[in-house]
Structure formats: C-alpha cells, structure tokens
Scaffold this active site. Structure first.
Site, PDB file in Angstrom:
ATOM      1  CE1 TYR A  57      -7.279   7.548   3.558  1.00  0.00           C
ATOM      2  CE2 TYR A  57      -5.318   6.801   4.702  1.00  0.00           C
ATOM      3  CZ  TYR A  57      -5.973   7.744   3.915  1.00  0.00           C
ATOM      4  OH  TYR A  57      -5.290   8.843   3.482  1.00  0.00           O
ATOM      5  CG  HIS A 119      -8.604  13.185   5.449  1.00  0.00           C
ATOM      6  ND1 HIS A 119      -8.842  11.867   5.706  1.00  0.00           N
ATOM      7  CD2 HIS A 119      -7.926  13.210   4.283  1.00  0.00           C
ATOM      8  CE1 HIS A 119      -8.325  11.126   4.734  1.00  0.00           C
ATOM      9  NE2 HIS A 119      -7.770  11.910   3.862  1.00  0.00           N
ATOM     10  CB  SER A 198      -1.182   9.927  -4.481  1.00  0.00           C
ATOM     11  OG  SER A 198      -2.303   9.435  -3.788  1.00  0.00           O
ATOM     12  N   PRO A 199       2.537   9.659  -4.004  1.00  0.00           N
ATOM     13  CG  PRO A 199       4.275   8.723  -2.771  1.00  0.00           C
ATOM     14  CD  PRO A 199       2.794   9.004  -2.709  1.00  0.00           C
ATOM     15  CG  LEU A 200       4.852   5.530  -5.962  1.00  0.00           C
ATOM     16  CD1 LEU A 200       4.917   4.073  -5.533  1.00  0.00           C
ATOM     17  CD2 LEU A 200       6.153   5.940  -6.665  1.00  0.00           C
ATOM     18  N   GLY A 201       1.635   8.619  -8.054  1.00  0.00           N
ATOM     19  CA  GLY A 201       0.486   8.903  -8.925  1.00  0.00           C
ATOM     20  C   GLY A 201      -0.603   7.849  -8.792  1.00  0.00           C
ATOM     21  N   GLY A 203      -0.242   4.780  -8.231  1.00  0.00           N
ATOM     22  CA  GLY A 203       0.155   3.522  -8.860  1.00  0.00           C
ATOM     23  C   GLY A 203       0.565   3.654 -10.320  1.00  0.00           C
TER      24      GLY A 203
HETATM   25  P1  ATR Z   1      -1.665   6.164  -2.641  1.00  0.00           P
HETATM   26  O1  ATR Z   1      -1.124   7.281  -1.836  1.00  0.00           O
HETATM   27  O2  ATR Z   1      -2.956   6.455  -3.257  1.00  0.00           O
HETATM   28  O3  ATR Z   1      -1.560   4.851  -1.960  1.00  0.00           O
HETATM   29  P2  ATR Z   1       0.720   5.879  -4.353  1.00  0.00           P
HETATM   30  O4  ATR Z   1       1.618   5.701  -3.216  1.00  0.00           O
HETATM   31  O5  ATR Z   1       0.980   6.948  -5.324  1.00  0.00           O
HETATM   32  O6  ATR Z   1      -0.802   6.115  -3.927  1.00  0.00           O
HETATM   33  O7  ATR Z   1       0.523   4.516  -5.145  1.00  0.00           O
HETATM   34  C1  ATR Z   1       0.117   3.344  -4.524  1.00  0.00           C
HETATM   35  C2  ATR Z   1       0.118   2.261  -5.561  1.00  0.00           C
HETATM   36  O8  ATR Z   1       1.424   2.076  -6.076  1.00  0.00           O
HETATM   37  C3  ATR Z   1      -0.332   0.929  -5.050  1.00  0.00           C
HETATM   38  O9  ATR Z   1      -1.296   0.457  -5.949  1.00  0.00           O
HETATM   39  C4  ATR Z   1       0.907   0.039  -5.078  1.00  0.00           C
HETATM   40  O10 ATR Z   1       0.572  -1.272  -5.505  1.00  0.00           O
HETATM   41  P3  ATR Z   1       0.806  -2.543  -4.519  1.00  0.00           P
HETATM   42  O11 ATR Z   1      -0.066  -2.331  -3.337  1.00  0.00           O
HETATM   43  O12 ATR Z   1       0.319  -3.661  -5.370  1.00  0.00           O
HETATM   44  O13 ATR Z   1       2.249  -2.563  -4.203  1.00  0.00           O
HETATM   45  C5  ATR Z   1       1.791   0.701  -6.107  1.00  0.00           C
HETATM   46  N1  ATR Z   1       3.223   0.636  -5.731  1.00  0.00           N
HETATM   47  C6  ATR Z   1       3.773   0.976  -4.561  1.00  0.00           C
HETATM   48  N2  ATR Z   1       5.120   0.831  -4.588  1.00  0.00           N
HETATM   49  C7  ATR Z   1       5.414   0.359  -5.819  1.00  0.00           C
HETATM   50  C8  ATR Z   1       6.634   0.001  -6.466  1.00  0.00           C
HETATM   51  N3  ATR Z   1       7.812   0.107  -5.848  1.00  0.00           N
HETATM   52  N4  ATR Z   1       6.551  -0.454  -7.746  1.00  0.00           N
HETATM   53  C9  ATR Z   1       5.368  -0.560  -8.374  1.00  0.00           C
HETATM   54  N5  ATR Z   1       4.191  -0.227  -7.832  1.00  0.00           N
HETATM   55  C10 ATR Z   1       4.210   0.232  -6.553  1.00  0.00           C
END
Ligand code: ATR
Length: 323
Positions: A57, A119, A198-201, A203
């Site tokens: 990263y 990884h 990537s639990p939030l897909g 973003g």
């Molecule tokens: P990854 O594992 O790829 O980081 P993720 O956790 O699924 O993916 O999503 C990360 C994204 O969700 C980031 O772009 C983050 O945006 P910011 O860095 O601008 O916060 C966004 N994100 C994280 N928490 C959030 C929340 N509570 N509400 C809205 N967006 C959120």
C-alpha cells in the site's frame, strides 16, 4: 470502547478494525498524511485497535504511517500486515518471506507483527512451502499469528495443516458474498477467523457514489466493473434502498453494512478503511448495533443477486484471487 472478537486460536482483536489501504496516496484519490494520522489516533482512542496494512500500500507508505500513529502505544494495538501482493511468481518463496518481514518491521518501526498474511497465493510455490517459512517467523518471534488472503478452500486447508491459521482475509460485504458458499463454513469448522476486507464495497456502501464522475480521475475503482455505467446506476439504486432502511433504524448505510457483517458469524471481523475521523467514529459505533430479525429479513430481500451488478475487479484482478 469497541467490543472484541477472537480470531483462530486466540488472537483477540477489536470487533471492527481499520483497513489502512485508503491512507496510501493515489489509490482512492487524494490523501493527507496529517489527517490520516489523526484518524488512526482517533481509532486507537475509541478502541479500534486492529489495524490492517500491507507492504504494497503506497510501497511502504501505509505501513510507515501506521508505525508513526502507534508509536508509544504499540501494546494497545494489533498490527496486521501482508507480503506477496499481486500473486507474482516467487513472492511465496522462503527467501522472499524472510526479506519481506524485515522490511515491514522497519516500516512499522516495531519488533513484531501480530498477524502476518500472504497477500496473494504465489502460483509457482506450494502453499506448504510458503506457510512453512511463515511458521519460521513465528518461531523467531517476528510474527505472532499467520493468515492467508484471497486463498481457495483447498489452499486454506493445506496451509492450516502446516501451521494453524488465525485468519483468512477475503473481500466480503453486502455486495461481495462469494465467501458464504464454501469459505465461511469451512473457516467455522476449522476454527479460523474471517477478516472481511472492503466491507463497505470499496466505498459504494458509503452512499455517496452514484456516477463515475463521483470518483476522482485516476481512482483505481474506475477500473472495477461495478463502478461503471449501468452497473453503477443499478448498484447506486440498491444503496439508496439500503439507506432508507438504515435511516429508519437510526443508522447510516455504512453502519448498517458493518452491523450486517458482524451478524454473519462470531468469527467475522470487518476492517473498513477511512481517511476521516468522522467516518471512523460512525464505523466504531456500528460494533454495538443489534439488528432484529425483521431488518435481517428485509436485507435478504434487498440483497438479491439481481440488485448487485458487475464484478468486484477487472479480469486481471479476478485471475489472482481464489488460488
Ligand atoms: P477498502 O477496504 O477498499 O478501503 P471499504 O472499507 O469497503 O474499502 O471502503 C472504503 C471507502 O469507504 C473509503 O473511500 C471511505 O471514504 P473516506 O476515506 O473518504 O472516509 C469510505 N467510508 C469509510 N467509512 C465510511 C462511512 N462511515 N461513511 C461513508 N463512507 C465511508
């Protein structure tokens, strides 16, 4: 404080962790190191102490920021990092494993890593050989626990025979449910933890991405099919419906997404990434959310496969997972 969960045979971690990919410059657009450090420190203050990074990263940048954030507080933190990204041939060889840990320890400014992952599986090195080398790192005291990321069920079983795995890390969210078929039941049987990245897909489940133009130029996600054209339009519609359900429960859609993951099993730990302390606070609070049966049933309806459009990566990405 955020509650804890136990991965594998005894690695206790915060039930919601922190995914430190987003703090590397350029992957999801702009970053500010000072803001990322403040967010990481806020995480520790709230008890989000399971910090997940990787050598790749920002080519060590994320590891160095994590090292800086935890300085003086190392004992409060569970640091996970990874080596061997990209599934490139040779990165699972013992000589490389020994080199990689030393570089990560230096970046992280610490003498041990709590959880060390491969990884991506190296297609040219038997998993027994790579895990054997990782087990040597445990004996040397450089690593406390080991794990695999995006490995196929057979690979997980073979690796676990050589040395117990504390965790397997795979993309898992409302929008990426593949692990439910084979990997999650298997991990439950073997007593291995499941770390949902990537639990939030990536973003999408943050609720603010409706069109490709909502992503900065050069953002990696523009290469991902589910963030493109008609797919994104459909997915954004699903997020909107999820947002309405979340709001009716006093939650944000991201909080609903994290709480739902925590309801998928006691060994599941999501690691959302964020650059912002305000989002971190919302994510930490999701660890205490109870979802009732009615909400979970409504979610099953909203998450029908037809409501999720497009793959989670391009062909090159997909070729390097589930090996
Ligand atoms: P990854 O594992 O790829 O980081 P993720 O956790 O699924 O993916 O999503 C990360 C994204 O969700 C980031 O772009 C983050 O945006 P910011 O860095 O601008 O916060 C966004 N994100 C994280 N928490 C959030 C929340 N509570 N509400 C809205 N967006 C959120």
């Amino acid at each position: 404080m955020v509650p804890t969960r136990t991965l594998g045979d005894g690695l206790t971690v915060s039930a919601v962790g922190f995914g430190a990919m987003v703090i590397a410059p350029g992957i999801y657009g702009e970053t500010s190191d000072s803001e990322s450090l403040a967010t990481l420190r806020r995480a520790l203050d709230l008890g989000v102490t399971f910090i997940d990074t990787a050598d790749v990263y920002g080519m060590g940048h994320s590891e160095r920021l994590v090292g800086e954030a935890v300085a003086g507080r190392r004992d409060e933190v569970t640091i996970a990092t990874k080596f061997g990204a990209g599934g490139r041939e040779g990165l699972g060889r013992p000589e490389y494993v020994h080199q990689a840990i030393d570089r990560s320890l230096k970046n992280l400014n610490t003498d041990h890593v709590d959880l060390y992952y491969l990884h991506r599986v190296d297609p040219s090195t038997p998993i027994e050989v790579t895990v054997g080398a990782m087990a040597e790192l445990v004996q040397e005291g450089k690593v406390r626990h080991i794990g695999l990321s995006e490995a196929a069920p057979d690979t997980i079983a073979r690796g676990h025979e050589v040395h117990p795995l504390a965790a397997v890390q795979t993309e898992y969210s409302m929008f990426s449910r593949d692990p439910e078929a084979a990997i999650m039941p298997m991990l439950r049987d073997l007593g291995i933890g499941f770390v949902a990245y990537s639990p939030l897909g990536r973003g999408l489940l943050g609720g603010a991405i409706h069109a490709e133009t909502d992503l900065p130029e050069g953002d990696w996600r523009r290469s991902v099919p589910r963030f493109q054209g008609d797919n994104l339009e459909r997915n954004s519609g699903t997020v909107q419906a999820l947002g309405e359900l979340a709001a009716s429960r006093g939650l944000s859609v991201a909080q609903l997404a994290l709480a739902w993951l925590l309801h998928q099993g006691p060994n599941v730990v999501p690691i959302p990434g964020t650059r912002k302390a305000s989002n971190l606070e919302l994510n930490a609070a999701a660890a205490d959310v109870e979802l009732d049966a009615g909400t979970l049933a409504r979610l099953d309806e909203l998450l029908q496969p037809a409501n999720v459009a497009g793959e989670r990566g391009d062909a090159g990405y997909l070729a390097r997972v589930n090996i």
